[in-house]
Design an enzyme around this catalytic site. Structure first.
Site, PDB file in Angstrom:
ATOM      1  N   LYS A 181      37.322  51.178  37.689  1.00 52.27           N
ATOM      2  CA  LYS A 181      37.130  50.412  38.933  1.00 52.27           C
ATOM      3  C   LYS A 181      37.697  51.163  40.152  1.00 52.27           C
ATOM      4  O   LYS A 181      38.450  52.128  40.012  1.00 52.27           O
ATOM      5  CB  LYS A 181      37.781  49.035  38.766  1.00 52.27           C
ATOM      6  CG  LYS A 181      37.073  48.151  37.715  1.00 52.27           C
ATOM      7  CD  LYS A 181      37.725  46.778  37.651  1.00 52.27           C
ATOM      8  CE  LYS A 181      36.979  45.843  36.706  1.00 52.27           C
ATOM      9  NZ  LYS A 181      37.602  44.486  36.695  1.00 52.27           N
ATOM     10  N   TYR A 241      28.011  40.743  38.357  1.00 49.32           N
ATOM     11  CA  TYR A 241      29.018  39.713  38.093  1.00 49.32           C
ATOM     12  C   TYR A 241      28.481  38.295  38.267  1.00 49.32           C
ATOM     13  O   TYR A 241      29.274  37.378  38.448  1.00 49.32           O
ATOM     14  CB  TYR A 241      30.231  39.929  38.993  1.00 49.32           C
ATOM     15  CG  TYR A 241      31.193  41.004  38.490  1.00 49.32           C
ATOM     16  CD1 TYR A 241      31.880  40.842  37.279  1.00 49.32           C
ATOM     17  CD2 TYR A 241      31.443  42.160  39.213  1.00 49.32           C
ATOM     18  CE1 TYR A 241      32.774  41.803  36.815  1.00 49.32           C
ATOM     19  CE2 TYR A 241      32.325  43.134  38.755  1.00 49.32           C
ATOM     20  CZ  TYR A 241      32.992  42.948  37.550  1.00 49.32           C
ATOM     21  OH  TYR A 241      33.872  43.905  37.093  1.00 49.32           O
ATOM     22  N   PHE A 249      37.050  33.512  42.775  1.00 48.25           N
ATOM     23  CA  PHE A 249      37.325  34.919  43.084  1.00 48.25           C
ATOM     24  C   PHE A 249      36.059  35.767  43.190  1.00 48.25           C
ATOM     25  O   PHE A 249      36.146  36.983  43.389  1.00 48.25           O
ATOM     26  CB  PHE A 249      38.282  35.514  42.045  1.00 48.25           C
ATOM     27  CG  PHE A 249      37.810  35.450  40.616  1.00 48.25           C
ATOM     28  CD1 PHE A 249      36.884  36.368  40.122  1.00 48.25           C
ATOM     29  CD2 PHE A 249      38.299  34.476  39.748  1.00 48.25           C
ATOM     30  CE1 PHE A 249      36.442  36.319  38.809  1.00 48.25           C
ATOM     31  CE2 PHE A 249      37.871  34.414  38.424  1.00 48.25           C
ATOM     32  CZ  PHE A 249      36.944  35.338  37.954  1.00 48.25           C
ATOM     33  N   ARG A 254      37.895  46.932  24.522  1.00 51.50           N
ATOM     34  CA  ARG A 254      38.643  45.787  25.059  1.00 51.50           C
ATOM     35  C   ARG A 254      40.130  45.900  24.670  1.00 51.50           C
ATOM     36  O   ARG A 254      41.012  45.603  25.475  1.00 51.50           O
ATOM     37  CB  ARG A 254      38.082  44.457  24.527  1.00 51.50           C
ATOM     38  CG  ARG A 254      36.654  44.112  24.946  1.00 51.50           C
ATOM     39  CD  ARG A 254      36.506  43.595  26.350  1.00 51.50           C
ATOM     40  NE  ARG A 254      37.253  42.400  26.644  1.00 51.50           N
ATOM     41  CZ  ARG A 254      37.110  41.700  27.779  1.00 51.50           C
ATOM     42  NH1 ARG A 254      36.216  42.073  28.708  1.00 51.50           N
ATOM     43  NH2 ARG A 254      37.841  40.635  28.013  1.00 51.50           N
ATOM     44  N   THR A 284      43.059  40.758  30.850  1.00 51.61           N
ATOM     45  CA  THR A 284      42.548  40.816  32.224  1.00 51.61           C
ATOM     46  C   THR A 284      43.675  40.992  33.244  1.00 51.61           C
ATOM     47  O   THR A 284      43.566  41.805  34.164  1.00 51.61           O
ATOM     48  CB  THR A 284      41.773  39.510  32.535  1.00 51.61           C
ATOM     49  OG1 THR A 284      40.782  39.312  31.526  1.00 51.61           O
ATOM     50  CG2 THR A 284      41.109  39.580  33.900  1.00 51.61           C
ATOM     51  N   ARG A 307      45.264  48.504  31.295  1.00 50.59           N
ATOM     52  CA  ARG A 307      45.512  47.565  32.395  1.00 50.59           C
ATOM     53  C   ARG A 307      47.013  47.390  32.638  1.00 50.59           C
ATOM     54  O   ARG A 307      47.438  47.272  33.793  1.00 50.59           O
ATOM     55  CB  ARG A 307      44.807  46.247  32.113  1.00 50.59           C
ATOM     56  CG  ARG A 307      43.295  46.364  32.383  1.00 50.59           C
ATOM     57  CD  ARG A 307      42.536  45.214  31.816  1.00 50.59           C
ATOM     58  NE  ARG A 307      41.216  45.055  32.439  1.00 50.59           N
ATOM     59  CZ  ARG A 307      40.337  44.146  32.055  1.00 50.59           C
ATOM     60  NH1 ARG A 307      40.624  43.326  31.059  1.00 50.59           N
ATOM     61  NH2 ARG A 307      39.162  44.047  32.657  1.00 50.59           N
ATOM     62  N   ASN A 356      42.316  45.538  38.325  1.00 54.00           N
ATOM     63  CA  ASN A 356      42.874  45.765  36.988  1.00 54.00           C
ATOM     64  C   ASN A 356      42.310  47.018  36.301  1.00 54.00           C
ATOM     65  O   ASN A 356      42.265  47.105  35.086  1.00 54.00           O
ATOM     66  CB  ASN A 356      42.687  44.506  36.124  1.00 54.00           C
ATOM     67  CG  ASN A 356      41.232  44.099  36.006  1.00 54.00           C
ATOM     68  OD1 ASN A 356      40.341  44.759  36.542  1.00 54.00           O
ATOM     69  ND2 ASN A 356      40.979  43.016  35.307  1.00 54.00           N
ATOM     70  N   HIS A 411      36.721  47.852  33.500  1.00 56.17           N
ATOM     71  CA  HIS A 411      35.854  46.782  33.000  1.00 56.17           C
ATOM     72  C   HIS A 411      35.390  47.149  31.604  1.00 56.17           C
ATOM     73  O   HIS A 411      35.159  48.328  31.315  1.00 56.17           O
ATOM     74  CB  HIS A 411      34.619  46.625  33.901  1.00 56.17           C
ATOM     75  CG  HIS A 411      33.537  45.780  33.266  1.00 56.17           C
ATOM     76  ND1 HIS A 411      33.533  44.410  33.356  1.00 56.17           N
ATOM     77  CD2 HIS A 411      32.472  46.120  32.492  1.00 56.17           C
ATOM     78  CE1 HIS A 411      32.491  43.944  32.671  1.00 56.17           C
ATOM     79  NE2 HIS A 411      31.830  44.959  32.144  1.00 56.17           N
ATOM     80  N   GLU A 434      24.632  45.148  30.336  1.00 56.96           N
ATOM     81  CA  GLU A 434      25.379  45.992  31.280  1.00 56.96           C
ATOM     82  C   GLU A 434      25.008  47.468  31.133  1.00 56.96           C
ATOM     83  O   GLU A 434      24.914  48.188  32.132  1.00 56.96           O
ATOM     84  CB  GLU A 434      26.880  45.746  31.081  1.00 56.96           C
ATOM     85  CG  GLU A 434      27.277  44.330  31.497  1.00 56.96           C
ATOM     86  CD  GLU A 434      28.712  43.949  31.170  1.00 56.96           C
ATOM     87  OE1 GLU A 434      29.448  44.773  30.576  1.00 56.96           O
ATOM     88  OE2 GLU A 434      29.101  42.811  31.512  1.00 56.96           O
TER      89      GLU A 434
HETATM   90  P1  IDP Z   1      37.536  40.716  31.975  1.00 60.82           P
HETATM   91  O1  IDP Z   1      37.285  41.831  32.989  1.00 60.82           O
HETATM   92  O2  IDP Z   1      38.833  40.896  31.256  1.00 60.82           O
HETATM   93  O3  IDP Z   1      36.368  40.497  31.050  1.00 60.82           O
HETATM   94  P2  IDP Z   1      36.678  38.336  33.425  1.00 60.82           P
HETATM   95  O4  IDP Z   1      37.224  36.970  33.234  1.00 60.82           O
HETATM   96  O5  IDP Z   1      35.303  38.630  32.890  1.00 60.82           O
HETATM   97  O6  IDP Z   1      37.748  39.375  32.831  1.00 60.82           O
HETATM   98  O7  IDP Z   1      36.700  38.620  34.974  1.00 60.82           O
HETATM   99  C1  IDP Z   1      35.979  39.717  35.526  1.00 60.82           C
HETATM  100  C2  IDP Z   1      36.844  40.386  36.563  1.00 60.82           C
HETATM  101  O8  IDP Z   1      37.104  39.472  37.634  1.00 60.82           O
HETATM  102  C3  IDP Z   1      38.232  40.796  36.092  1.00 60.82           C
HETATM  103  O9  IDP Z   1      38.253  42.024  35.395  1.00 60.82           O
HETATM  104  C4  IDP Z   1      38.997  40.867  37.394  1.00 60.82           C
HETATM  105  O10 IDP Z   1      38.711  42.071  38.115  1.00 60.82           O
HETATM  106  C5  IDP Z   1      38.415  39.685  38.135  1.00 60.82           C
HETATM  107  N1  IDP Z   1      39.193  38.448  37.930  1.00 60.82           N
HETATM  108  C6  IDP Z   1      39.276  37.710  36.776  1.00 60.82           C
HETATM  109  N2  IDP Z   1      40.077  36.642  36.930  1.00 60.82           N
HETATM  110  C7  IDP Z   1      40.501  36.696  38.216  1.00 60.82           C
HETATM  111  C8  IDP Z   1      41.372  35.860  39.000  1.00 60.82           C
HETATM  112  O11 IDP Z   1      41.897  34.861  38.538  1.00 60.82           O
HETATM  113  N3  IDP Z   1      41.585  36.245  40.301  1.00 60.82           N
HETATM  114  C9  IDP Z   1      41.006  37.363  40.843  1.00 60.82           C
HETATM  115  N4  IDP Z   1      40.191  38.165  40.147  1.00 60.82           N
HETATM  116  C10 IDP Z   1      39.945  37.857  38.847  1.00 60.82           C
HETATM  117 MG    MG Z   2      34.447  39.868  31.496  1.00 60.07          MG
END
Ligand code: IDP
Ligand code: MG
Length: 138
Positions: free
Chosen positions: A9, A49, A57, A85, A91, A102, A112, A115, A126
């Site tokens: 990212k 997304y 968010f 993962r 996350t 992360r 973070n 992805h 994807e």
């Molecule tokens: P993941 O990347 O671990 O699969 P997801 O829930 O799919 O997590 O969320 C996608 C992306 O959205 C995350 O990697 C992060 O960059 C962002 N994100 C997830 N939860 C939050 C939040 O609570 N606040 C702000 N950004 C978030």
């Molecule tokens: Mg995800």
């Protein structure tokens, strides 16, 4: 053999962490079968997304993902989806296990570092979003 989709990212690219992250991928035994540096258009980030469209968010996430270049990758190996993962960690970097990408390189729950696809269906979607099948025949 399974394939998954990965992104380094914008925050990680900006902090010159491409090499460190690629090193961890290669050290894990996952094979990089596709890789490109790209700057996402706003519409691309929104579509990529769209599963998170209703989340508070979403707008901020799309701003962040278009804030600078990213590295998109196709990774291959037995159990590649879960292995990637696991390498990434949770996350939220603060909740990710020690030694995960992360935890070590993420800044906060949004920025973070990486992805990773979460299931075979999302991996297929994807990968197809960024790569032609013919590009991944290595
Ligand atoms: P993941 O990347 O671990 O699969 P997801 O829930 O799919 O997590 O969320 C996608 C992306 O959205 C995350 O990697 C992060 O960059 C962002 N994100 C997830 N939860 C939050 C939040 O609570 N606040 C702000 N950004 C978030
Ligand atoms: Mg995800």
């Amino acid at each position: 053999m399974e394939r998954t989709f990965a992104i380094i990212k914008p925050d990680a690219v900006a902090r010159h962490l491409i090499g460190d992250i690629v090193k961890r991928i290669e050290a894990s035994g996952l094979k990089i079968v596709g890789m490109r540096l790209v700057r996402l258009a706003r519409a691309e980030a929104e579509t990529f997304y769209d599963v998170h469209k209703a989340r508070p968010f979403y707008g901020s996430l799309c701003d962040y993902m278009t804030s600078g270049p990213v590295v998109v990758m196709a990774l291959e190996g037995d159990g590649a989806i879960k292995r990637w993962r696991d390498l990434m960690g949770a996350t939220d970097p603060a909740k990710a296990d020690p030694g995960t990408i992360r935890r070590d390189f993420g800044q906060n729950v949004e920025q973070n570092a990486t992805h990773g696809s979460d299931a075979p269906e999302t991996a297929a979607r994807e990968l197809a979003f960024f790569f032609r099948t013919s590009e991944l025949t290595v």
